[in-house]
Design an enzyme around this catalytic site. Structure first.
Site, PDB file in Angstrom:
ATOM      1  N   LEU A 120       0.821  -1.208   0.000  1.00  0.00           N
ATOM      2  CA  LEU A 120       0.000   0.000   0.000  1.00  0.00           C
ATOM      3  C   LEU A 120       0.861   1.267   0.000  1.00  0.00           C
ATOM      4  CD1 LEU A 120      -2.751  -1.276   2.426  1.00  0.00           C
ATOM      5  CD2 LEU A 120      -3.060  -0.723   0.012  1.00  0.00           C
ATOM      6  N   ARG A 153       0.953   4.154  -2.816  1.00  0.00           N
ATOM      7  CA  ARG A 153       0.955   5.591  -2.507  1.00  0.00           C
ATOM      8  C   ARG A 153       2.031   6.309  -3.315  1.00  0.00           C
ATOM      9  NH1 ARG A 153       3.528   9.464   0.246  1.00  0.00           N
ATOM     10  NH2 ARG A 153       2.251  10.988   1.373  1.00  0.00           N
ATOM     11  N   GLU A 189      -2.620   9.256   2.711  1.00  0.00           N
ATOM     12  CA  GLU A 189      -1.738  10.097   3.514  1.00  0.00           C
ATOM     13  C   GLU A 189      -0.636   9.247   4.144  1.00  0.00           C
ATOM     14  OE1 GLU A 189      -0.809  13.983   5.101  1.00  0.00           O
ATOM     15  OE2 GLU A 189      -1.982  13.240   3.432  1.00  0.00           O
ATOM     16  N   ARG A 243     -16.968 -12.535  23.178  1.00  0.00           N
ATOM     17  CA  ARG A 243     -18.117 -11.659  22.911  1.00  0.00           C
ATOM     18  C   ARG A 243     -18.939 -12.140  21.721  1.00  0.00           C
ATOM     19  NH1 ARG A 243     -15.358  -7.513  22.228  1.00  0.00           N
ATOM     20  NH2 ARG A 243     -15.679  -6.928  20.047  1.00  0.00           N
ATOM     21  N   ASP A 262     -10.385  -9.486  12.073  1.00  0.00           N
ATOM     22  CA  ASP A 262      -9.456  -8.355  12.148  1.00  0.00           C
ATOM     23  C   ASP A 262      -8.226  -8.660  12.994  1.00  0.00           C
ATOM     24  OD1 ASP A 262     -10.790  -8.451  14.558  1.00  0.00           O
ATOM     25  OD2 ASP A 262     -10.941  -6.262  14.768  1.00  0.00           O
ATOM     26  N   ARG A 315      -4.595   0.118   8.550  1.00  0.00           N
ATOM     27  CA  ARG A 315      -5.340   1.377   8.590  1.00  0.00           C
ATOM     28  C   ARG A 315      -4.723   2.344   7.588  1.00  0.00           C
ATOM     29  NH1 ARG A 315      -6.350   2.829  14.450  1.00  0.00           N
ATOM     30  NH2 ARG A 315      -7.722   1.022  14.202  1.00  0.00           N
ATOM     31  N   LYS A 329     -22.293   4.633  12.671  1.00  0.00           N
ATOM     32  CA  LYS A 329     -22.883   3.962  13.823  1.00  0.00           C
ATOM     33  C   LYS A 329     -23.566   4.963  14.755  1.00  0.00           C
ATOM     34  CE  LYS A 329     -19.668   0.055  13.957  1.00  0.00           C
ATOM     35  NZ  LYS A 329     -18.724  -0.728  14.812  1.00  0.00           N
ATOM     36  N   GLU A 377      -8.447  -7.081   7.974  1.00  0.00           N
ATOM     37  CA  GLU A 377      -9.354  -5.939   7.855  1.00  0.00           C
ATOM     38  C   GLU A 377      -8.561  -4.696   7.457  1.00  0.00           C
ATOM     39  OE1 GLU A 377     -12.940  -4.373  10.540  1.00  0.00           O
ATOM     40  OE2 GLU A 377     -10.998  -3.789  11.368  1.00  0.00           O
ATOM     41  N   THR A 437      -9.950   6.783  17.945  1.00  0.00           N
ATOM     42  CA  THR A 437      -8.918   6.460  18.932  1.00  0.00           C
ATOM     43  C   THR A 437      -9.369   6.836  20.339  1.00  0.00           C
ATOM     44  OG1 THR A 437      -7.181   6.794  17.277  1.00  0.00           O
ATOM     45  CG2 THR A 437      -6.510   6.857  19.586  1.00  0.00           C
TER      46      THR A 437
END
Length: 267
Positions: A24, A28, A41, A59, A73, A78, A113, A140, A153
């Site tokens: 990635l 870029r 970026e 969970r 994930d 990111r 969400k 992910e 965050t």
């Protein structure tokens, strides 16, 4: 908890994260070279902590023998973008890649969400070549603006503190903050051209300065001390008054002098 060797279990995910980051980042650089602008970026990546994997498995009621299928994930990438439109451009580019397979995607920007969370998620299947052979893992990719990432965050930290049971007043304040972050993204999009023009101008000016300083150093290398000193004085004069037009002309003149000095040095 089973007796698996977690370092061996996580190794393909660590490899996938490193490979995807390189690919990635290369994309870029290529976009920057081709179009003089890149929607990416910067890129980061991580492998989920063992405790986080086990918490999520509990969970979601995922059995430990199906972690590789039920937790999508474990490997996370990111991608940060300047503008919301860039997010969709990057997602489109990822969809066309032949070195990974898109499993599904979720647009939490158009359909954010209730908490206010905004991001674009892509679950991919990625092939990893290990010492034991070929294996496919799930990963992910999250694509966000810097404002979205800042909010996410903070929300993640608060959820950790309150064990995902945020007080009502904190939830409301987070929602307001999410709206403010979204408005910021919208404002930045509305002045996108001005922002990009300013960034391009800054980069061009930086390149001119670097070119002049490199040229002066080359003159010293070719023993053109007096000429180098003259150009240094002119550079200092123009740089102090921020006359970048004069600096650009100086750069062109200096390049010609360096070429001449090189030819004389080699003859």
């Amino acid at each position: 908890m089973d007796g698996r060797d977690w370092s061996l279990f996580l190794q393909p995910y660590e490899q996938a994260v490193e490979e995807l980051k390189v690919k990635l980042k290369t994309m870029r650089s290529e976009l920057k070279a081709r179009e003089d602008y890149t929607p990416i970026e910067f890129v980061t990546g991580r492998v989920k902590r063992i405790s986080s994997i086990l918490d999520k498995a509990k969970r979601l009621n995922v059995s430990e023998d199906r972690l590789h299928l039920g937790i999508e994930d474990i490997a996370g990438i990111r991608i940060m973008c300047q503008f919301v439109d860039d997010i969709y451009r990057v997602a489109s580019l990822i969809r066309t890649r032949k070195d990974l397979k898109l499993v599904y995607e979720k647009d939490y920007i158009a359909n954010y969400k209730e908490s206010g969370y905004r991001s674009y998620h892509m679950i991919i299947e990625y092939p990893v070549q290990t010492a034991m052979g070929h294996t496919l893992i799930l990963a992910e990719i999250q694509i966000r603006t810097l404002a979205m990432n800042f909010w996410a965050t903070i929300e993640h930290s608060l959820n950790y503190k309150y064990k995902k049971a945020l007080p009502e007043d904190v939830q409301q304040r987070l929602q307001k903050a999410a709206e403010a972050a979204s408005q910021l993204d919208n404002e930045m999009t509305s002045i996108r051209k001005e922002i990009l023009d300013a960034q391009t101008s800054f980069e061009d000016n930086s390149n001119v300065v670097a070119s002049i300083l490199w040229g002066i150093q080359k003159l010293y290398t070719f023993h053109q001390v007096r000429l180098a000193a003259q150009y240094q004085n002119k550079f200092n004069e123009y740089f102090d008054i921020e006359d970048y037009w004069a600096l650009e002309q100086l750069s062109l003149d200096l390049a010609a002098e360096v070429a001449k000095a090189k030819k004389n040095h080699n003859s």
